[in-house]
Enzyme design. Structure first.
Site, PDB file in Angstrom:
ATOM      1  N   ASP A 236      -5.974  -0.013   0.979  1.00  0.00           N
ATOM      2  CA  ASP A 236      -5.932  -0.200   2.428  1.00  0.00           C
ATOM      3  C   ASP A 236      -7.264  -0.784   2.878  1.00  0.00           C
ATOM      4  O   ASP A 236      -8.115  -1.156   2.048  1.00  0.00           O
ATOM      5  CB  ASP A 236      -5.633   1.113   3.137  1.00  0.00           C
ATOM      6  CG  ASP A 236      -6.673   2.187   2.852  1.00  0.00           C
ATOM      7  OD1 ASP A 236      -7.653   1.911   2.118  1.00  0.00           O
ATOM      8  OD2 ASP A 236      -6.523   3.316   3.362  1.00  0.00           O
TER       9      ASP A 236
ATOM     10  N   LYS B  79       0.825  -1.212   0.000  1.00  0.00           N
ATOM     11  CA  LYS B  79       0.000   0.000   0.000  1.00  0.00           C
ATOM     12  C   LYS B  79       0.854   1.254   0.000  1.00  0.00           C
ATOM     13  O   LYS B  79       0.611   2.196  -0.772  1.00  0.00           O
ATOM     14  CB  LYS B  79      -0.928   0.019   1.212  1.00  0.00           C
ATOM     15  CG  LYS B  79      -1.908   1.182   1.203  1.00  0.00           C
ATOM     16  CD  LYS B  79      -2.312   1.637   2.586  1.00  0.00           C
ATOM     17  CE  LYS B  79      -1.212   2.458   3.228  1.00  0.00           C
ATOM     18  NZ  LYS B  79      -1.633   3.099   4.498  1.00  0.00           N
TER      19      LYS B  79
END
Length: 419
Positions: free
Chosen positions: A289, A270
């Site tokens: 996320d 991420k």
């Protein structure tokens, strides 16, 4: 005494549909902008304090430059005296504003393309126009998103401010507020930096930041991060060039940049995608996320499953889904939906209005006894959290005469308010 040089306010024609500062600077891309009571956003950027404000037709900007010797590490703030000047021969502030805010692409056209491809985007986007992906410095993006691990926007912003205050060069002041620019990687390489950052509240991220600074500054050297940039989105002043064929998993240059970033301390998939998208210009990077995973489950048929956060397989699947849906700017489109899902912007999506219902068997009797007079007023401005964006509210008043209807019950409906 060093004398700072300050430009007067200048303006660039740009509509709120093409840029909304209050959304773009608050949606978790950059963490160093500060908003004053008079609705001016300011940040130390590229060796100056850049200030921005916006009305319905123009973006206004001005810059304050440090005087000779003022940009050394943490000099005495009392050495600064602000002297406005009308112009600077070497001023590149307008070019910086265009570059940093990524004003080149036609955002209205992009929104239309994404809306045509995706009914969910078409539903959410009208309330969140003007969201642009910033062209940030890659190092700043890397540091900011390492700090983002298990964190929130407010606390990340506090961390970035502390880091700049203790390790970045002082640029100047606006009133009582002192502005420091980002520290260069070499400023964070000393072993003592880790302990100091822990004392400042960075927690376990302190080790990641110090070690990553060593890798970037000493093991890779100057220019390494920018070598990972999308050539279609180079640093300011460099001519764009082609970036290759778009594939399901993204272009080759994006995949290489993502892979190299994963070798850094504190960088997972991420964070690597956040840096690729917001620091290196790879528009197809889709950071997934827990928040985005919930959007994918709720709105894009990924199902609940048994995992509260994405696995490696589902992470890649969500990214591929959005890239196939929105193309090489999938990360930009995804950021609009991410913003729409943030709690701080939730008031734009719904508001509650009271509705009165009358039982069916009473309608005939009520109509003979009740006169309802509806007065629709002229549109009025409603001042909400985003004071530069005017929303229209139709005020409806119902006046009942003679006697009220019995056995009324209340219900609540969600009503969207668009800008």
């Amino acid at each position: 005494m060093a004398t700072a040089r300050a430009l007067q306010w200048r303006k660039i024609p740009v509509s709120l549909a093409e840029l909304c500062l209050d959304t773009t600077l608050r949606c978790g891309q950059s963490f160093r902008w500060r908003k004053s009571e008079d609705d001016v956003w300011s940040c130390a950027l590229h060796g100056r304090i850049l200030s921005l404000r916006q009305d319905s037709t123009h973006l206004h900007y001005k810059a304050i430059f440090p005087g000779d010797g003022q940009a050394s590490l943490t000099p005495s703030s009392s050495a600064l005296k602000l002297t406005p000047v009308s112009s600077l021969e070497d001023d590149d502030t307008e070019a910086l504003v265009h570059h940093y805010l990524n004003l080149g692409p036609d955002l209205t056209e992009l929104y239309e393309q994404w809306s045509t491809a995706d009914a969910n985007f078409k539903k959410k986007a009208p309330k969140f126009t003007g969201v642009r992906i910033l062209k940030q410095d890659a190092w700043e993006a890397l540091v900011g998103f390492i700090c983002s691990s298990n964190n929130n926007i407010k606390r990340i912003s506090q961390m970035m401010e502390k880091m700049c205050l203790h390790y970045g060069p002082e640029i100047g002041r606006i009133g009582a507020k002192t502005f420091h620019d980002m520290p260069v990687p070499s400023a964070l390489t000393a072993p003592r930096v880790e302990d100091h950052l822990r004392q400042l509240g960075f927690g376990y991220r302190a080790k990641y930041l110090q070690r990553t600074a060593v890798i970037v500054a000493e093991e890779h050297g100057a220019g390494w991060l920018d070598s990972l940039r999308n050539p279609e989105s180079p640093v300011m002043g460099v001519k764009p060039s082609g970036a290759g064929e778009m594939l399901s998993g993204g272009r080759e240059g994006y995949r290489r940049a993502h892979e190299e970033l994963l070798a850094l301390q504190g960088v997972g998939p991420k964070v690597a995608d956040c840096v690729c998208l917001m620091g290196l210009g790879w528009g197809e990077a889709v950071p997934v996320d827990t928040h985005v995973w919930q959007i994918a489950q709720r709105d894009y048929n990924f199902g609940k499953g048994k995992h509260s956060s994405p696995t490696k397989a589902t992470y890649d699947a969500v990214g591929d889904k959005f890239r196939n849906l929105w193309g090489k700017e999938a990360g930009w489109a995804h950021s609009v939906l991410f913003t729409a899902d943030l709690r701080s912007f939730s008031e734009r999506l719904t508001t509650k209005v009271q509705v009165t219902e009358v039982k069916e068997e009473e309608v005939a009797k009520a109509l003979t006894e009740i006169q309802v007079e509806a007065e629709i007023s002229t549109p009025i401005n409603v001042k909400r959290e985003f004071e530069d964006e005017e929303k229209l509210l139709i005020a409806i008043e119902e006046v009942t005469a003679k006697r009220p209807v019995k056995r009324r019950r209340k219900a609540y409906a969600d009503t969207g308010i668009t800008r």
